[in-house]
Write a protein that holds these residues in place. Structure first.
Motif, PDB file in Angstrom:
ATOM      1  N   VAL A 135       2.325  90.184 -26.446  1.00  0.00           N
ATOM      2  CA  VAL A 135       1.877  88.711 -26.840  1.00  0.00           C
ATOM      3  C   VAL A 135       0.635  88.916 -27.721  1.00  0.00           C
ATOM      4  O   VAL A 135      -0.070  89.561 -27.509  1.00  0.00           O
ATOM      5  N   SER A 136       0.744  88.338 -28.901  1.00  0.00           N
ATOM      6  CA  SER A 136      -0.298  88.157 -29.735  1.00  0.00           C
ATOM      7  C   SER A 136      -0.628  86.736 -30.442  1.00  0.00           C
ATOM      8  O   SER A 136       0.191  85.802 -30.440  1.00  0.00           O
ATOM      9  N   GLN A 137      -1.996  86.476 -30.467  1.00  0.00           N
ATOM     10  CA  GLN A 137      -2.232  85.266 -31.341  1.00  0.00           C
ATOM     11  C   GLN A 137      -2.225  85.577 -32.798  1.00  0.00           C
ATOM     12  O   GLN A 137      -2.402  86.545 -33.220  1.00  0.00           O
ATOM     13  N   LEU A 138      -1.670  84.381 -33.465  1.00  0.00           N
ATOM     14  CA  LEU A 138      -1.308  84.603 -34.732  1.00  0.00           C
ATOM     15  C   LEU A 138      -1.573  83.398 -35.604  1.00  0.00           C
ATOM     16  O   LEU A 138      -1.374  82.294 -35.356  1.00  0.00           O
ATOM     17  N   ASP A 139      -2.367  83.665 -36.567  1.00  0.00           N
ATOM     18  CA  ASP A 139      -2.765  82.275 -37.535  1.00  0.00           C
ATOM     19  C   ASP A 139      -2.127  82.702 -38.898  1.00  0.00           C
ATOM     20  O   ASP A 139      -2.193  83.506 -39.922  1.00  0.00           O
ATOM     21  N   LEU A 140      -0.747  82.022 -39.064  1.00  0.00           N
ATOM     22  CA  LEU A 140       0.179  82.395 -40.455  1.00  0.00           C
ATOM     23  C   LEU A 140      -0.864  81.889 -41.769  1.00  0.00           C
ATOM     24  O   LEU A 140      -0.364  82.585 -42.733  1.00  0.00           O
ATOM     25  N   ARG A 141      -1.940  81.230 -41.506  1.00  0.00           N
ATOM     26  CA  ARG A 141      -2.696  81.049 -42.953  1.00  0.00           C
ATOM     27  C   ARG A 141      -3.706  82.071 -43.148  1.00  0.00           C
ATOM     28  O   ARG A 141      -4.084  82.192 -44.219  1.00  0.00           O
ATOM     29  N   ASP A 188      -3.821  64.169 -47.755  1.00  0.00           N
ATOM     30  CA  ASP A 188      -4.581  64.389 -48.549  1.00  0.00           C
ATOM     31  C   ASP A 188      -4.379  65.884 -48.857  1.00  0.00           C
ATOM     32  O   ASP A 188      -3.510  66.785 -48.305  1.00  0.00           O
ATOM     33  N   ALA A 189      -5.250  66.399 -49.849  1.00  0.00           N
ATOM     34  CA  ALA A 189      -5.035  67.870 -50.259  1.00  0.00           C
ATOM     35  C   ALA A 189      -4.972  68.861 -49.322  1.00  0.00           C
ATOM     36  O   ALA A 189      -4.272  70.051 -49.137  1.00  0.00           O
ATOM     37  N   ASP A 190      -5.884  68.665 -48.362  1.00  0.00           N
ATOM     38  CA  ASP A 190      -6.203  69.849 -47.132  1.00  0.00           C
ATOM     39  C   ASP A 190      -4.899  69.578 -46.453  1.00  0.00           C
ATOM     40  O   ASP A 190      -4.502  70.857 -45.876  1.00  0.00           O
ATOM     41  N   GLU A 191      -4.448  68.506 -45.938  1.00  0.00           N
ATOM     42  CA  GLU A 191      -3.334  68.566 -45.083  1.00  0.00           C
ATOM     43  C   GLU A 191      -2.237  69.101 -45.619  1.00  0.00           C
ATOM     44  O   GLU A 191      -1.382  69.974 -45.046  1.00  0.00           O
ATOM     45  N   TRP A 192      -1.953  68.950 -46.987  1.00  0.00           N
ATOM     46  CA  TRP A 192      -0.850  69.288 -47.752  1.00  0.00           C
ATOM     47  C   TRP A 192      -1.051  70.826 -47.722  1.00  0.00           C
ATOM     48  O   TRP A 192      -0.128  71.792 -47.513  1.00  0.00           O
ATOM     49  N   ASP A 193      -2.269  71.691 -47.843  1.00  0.00           N
ATOM     50  CA  ASP A 193      -2.640  73.075 -48.016  1.00  0.00           C
ATOM     51  C   ASP A 193      -2.197  73.490 -46.593  1.00  0.00           C
ATOM     52  O   ASP A 193      -1.578  74.753 -46.409  1.00  0.00           O
ATOM     53  N   LEU A 194      -2.723  72.955 -45.569  1.00  0.00           N
ATOM     54  CA  LEU A 194      -2.462  73.266 -44.135  1.00  0.00           C
ATOM     55  C   LEU A 194      -1.023  73.409 -43.814  1.00  0.00           C
ATOM     56  O   LEU A 194      -0.510  74.550 -43.426  1.00  0.00           O
ATOM     57  N   ARG A 224       4.022  79.465 -47.035  1.00  0.00           N
ATOM     58  CA  ARG A 224       3.096  80.854 -47.414  1.00  0.00           C
ATOM     59  C   ARG A 224       3.412  81.789 -46.369  1.00  0.00           C
ATOM     60  O   ARG A 224       3.316  82.851 -46.464  1.00  0.00           O
ATOM     61  N   GLY A 225       2.997  81.430 -45.019  1.00  0.00           N
ATOM     62  CA  GLY A 225       3.089  82.210 -43.825  1.00  0.00           C
ATOM     63  C   GLY A 225       4.394  82.868 -43.762  1.00  0.00           C
ATOM     64  O   GLY A 225       4.322  84.032 -43.239  1.00  0.00           O
ATOM     65  N   LEU A 281      12.079  61.855 -43.763  1.00  0.00           N
ATOM     66  CA  LEU A 281      12.322  60.683 -43.430  1.00  0.00           C
ATOM     67  C   LEU A 281      11.382  60.437 -42.403  1.00  0.00           C
ATOM     68  O   LEU A 281      10.485  59.416 -42.598  1.00  0.00           O
ATOM     69  N   GLN A 282      11.350  60.723 -41.064  1.00  0.00           N
ATOM     70  CA  GLN A 282      10.448  60.587 -40.215  1.00  0.00           C
ATOM     71  C   GLN A 282       9.283  61.511 -40.349  1.00  0.00           C
ATOM     72  O   GLN A 282       8.134  61.159 -40.141  1.00  0.00           O
ATOM     73  N   THR A 283       9.705  63.027 -40.694  1.00  0.00           N
ATOM     74  CA  THR A 283       8.565  63.790 -40.675  1.00  0.00           C
ATOM     75  C   THR A 283       7.778  63.666 -42.205  1.00  0.00           C
ATOM     76  O   THR A 283       8.239  62.899 -42.878  1.00  0.00           O
ATOM     77  N   GLY A 284       6.654  64.475 -42.355  1.00  0.00           N
ATOM     78  CA  GLY A 284       6.037  64.302 -43.445  1.00  0.00           C
ATOM     79  C   GLY A 284       6.561  64.869 -44.777  1.00  0.00           C
ATOM     80  O   GLY A 284       7.316  65.836 -44.659  1.00  0.00           O
ATOM     81  N   LEU A 285       6.288  64.336 -45.845  1.00  0.00           N
ATOM     82  CA  LEU A 285       6.975  64.902 -47.034  1.00  0.00           C
ATOM     83  C   LEU A 285       6.365  66.266 -47.268  1.00  0.00           C
ATOM     84  O   LEU A 285       7.219  66.990 -47.692  1.00  0.00           O
ATOM     85  N   HIS A 286       5.267  66.476 -46.922  1.00  0.00           N
ATOM     86  CA  HIS A 286       4.754  68.020 -46.961  1.00  0.00           C
ATOM     87  C   HIS A 286       5.638  68.943 -46.110  1.00  0.00           C
ATOM     88  O   HIS A 286       5.731  70.057 -46.595  1.00  0.00           O
ATOM     89  N   TYR A 287       5.923  68.472 -44.803  1.00  0.00           N
ATOM     90  CA  TYR A 287       6.825  69.292 -43.883  1.00  0.00           C
ATOM     91  C   TYR A 287       8.191  69.713 -44.642  1.00  0.00           C
ATOM     92  O   TYR A 287       8.808  70.626 -44.627  1.00  0.00           O
ATOM     93  N   ALA A 288       8.939  68.613 -45.370  1.00  0.00           N
ATOM     94  CA  ALA A 288      10.088  68.648 -45.932  1.00  0.00           C
ATOM     95  C   ALA A 288      10.029  69.660 -47.202  1.00  0.00           C
ATOM     96  O   ALA A 288      10.674  70.479 -47.071  1.00  0.00           O
ATOM     97  N   ALA A 289       8.881  69.559 -47.720  1.00  0.00           N
ATOM     98  CA  ALA A 289       8.476  70.320 -48.988  1.00  0.00           C
ATOM     99  C   ALA A 289       8.522  71.813 -48.475  1.00  0.00           C
ATOM    100  O   ALA A 289       9.123  72.846 -49.180  1.00  0.00           O
ATOM    101  N   SER A 290       7.712  72.278 -47.373  1.00  0.00           N
ATOM    102  CA  SER A 290       7.694  73.613 -46.884  1.00  0.00           C
ATOM    103  C   SER A 290       9.002  73.979 -46.444  1.00  0.00           C
ATOM    104  O   SER A 290       9.249  75.156 -46.550  1.00  0.00           O
ATOM    105  N   LYS A 291       9.842  73.274 -45.904  1.00  0.00           N
ATOM    106  CA  LYS A 291      10.863  73.708 -45.010  1.00  0.00           C
ATOM    107  C   LYS A 291      12.033  73.971 -46.211  1.00  0.00           C
ATOM    108  O   LYS A 291      13.020  74.780 -46.232  1.00  0.00           O
ATOM    109  N   GLY A 292      12.120  73.300 -47.482  1.00  0.00           N
ATOM    110  CA  GLY A 292      13.067  73.472 -48.276  1.00  0.00           C
ATOM    111  C   GLY A 292      12.588  74.755 -49.186  1.00  0.00           C
ATOM    112  O   GLY A 292      13.323  75.645 -49.828  1.00  0.00           O
ATOM    113  N   ALA A 293      11.041  75.224 -49.185  1.00  0.00           N
ATOM    114  CA  ALA A 293      10.551  76.132 -49.712  1.00  0.00           C
ATOM    115  C   ALA A 293      11.117  77.559 -48.935  1.00  0.00           C
ATOM    116  O   ALA A 293      11.606  78.705 -49.618  1.00  0.00           O
TER     117      ALA A 293
END
Length: 249
Positions: free
Chosen positions: A58-64, A102-108, A115-116, A150-162
């Motif tokens: 088991v390991s802790q991981l920060d994908l960012r 906002d830009a910070d949440e988009w990047d998160l 990216r992770g 639809l229900q999820t955030g637009l940034h989430y959809a964009a990341s999953k399309g990527a």
């Protein structure tokens, strides 16, 4: 005795936990990661040992954080030296309306999910190349990456399309080395993500599913395990929908 060795990110809950248990049941040695749920991850590790995993780390991981990824790969290299299966499941899913992102949440979201996935897959390639026999990467995308948010955030959809684009690209680049890369696209599944929906929003989403209700993490996990197994040796660059009939091609 040599076991298939599998790394699963975001395994402290939901689909990640269910996937870890499925892989444990077929005898894989496991390395599971978590972001902030240390106690839950430790419990999952115990469940995996009880389910048949011959070895669990088991390991802790920060994908960012590239240094966090590098540290994980260094530990894997020291302990195992090779890897047969990588399941890129870790991610975040805010439900923020598009006009409030906002830009910070988009990047998160983009940095954690897309990216992770890219950085960890690339970092794990020497370990995958060092393993003999079938090697498999399974990326967890989402129906949101196929049809939009639809229900999820637009940034989430964009990341999953990527992630779907990364899956196809890695599959093309790595096929000549015998490393397979596939994606699974869950629809609405009962998890910490969908638990954010309450009341009318949750009821409306459930009623939109042709099979009548949310899926369960285990409904997705068995496909992950199948794609991770040697029996899927001729499958790469594919996307598997697990969505209750919400999207049918």
């Amino acid at each position: 005795m040599t076991f298939r060795r599998a790394l699963i990110t975001g395994a402290s809950s939901g689909i990640g936990t269910a996937a870890a248990l499925e892989l444990a049941e077929i005898g894989c040695a496991l390395w599971i990661t978590y972001s902030g749920r240390a106690a839950e991850a430790a419990e999952v590790a115990e469940q995996c040992r009880a389910a048949g995993a011959p070895e669990v780390h088991v390991s802790q991981l920060d994908l960012r954080d590239g240094s966090s990824i590098d540290a994980l790969i260094a530990d894997l290299t020291l302990q195992w030296g090779a890897l047969h299966v990588l399941v890129n499941n870790g991610g975040v899913c805010p439900y923020t309306p598009y006009d409030e992102i906002d830009a910070d949440e988009w990047d998160l979201v983009m940095e954690t999910n897309a990216r992770g996935t890219f950085l960890l897959t690339r970092a794990a390639l020497p370990l995958l190349r060092a393993a003999s026999g079938d090697r498999s990467v399974v990326n967890i995308s989402s129906i949101a990456g196929q049809v939009g948010a639809l229900q999820t955030g637009l940034h989430y959809a964009a990341s999953k399309g990527a992630i779907l684009a990364l899956t196809r690209s890695f599959a093309r680049h790595l096929a000549g080395e015998g490393i397979r890369v596939n994606a699974v696209t869950p629809g609405p599944v009962a998890s910490a993500i969908t638990d954010q929906l309450q009341g009318e929003g949750r009821t409306k989403l459930a009623s939109s599913i042709p099979l009548g209700d949310f899926g369960q993490p285990a409904d997705v996990a068995w496909i992950i395990a199948a794609l991770a197994s040697e029996r899927s040796r001729f499958i790469t660059g594919a996307t598997y929908d697990v969505n209750g009939g919400v999207r049918i091609d």
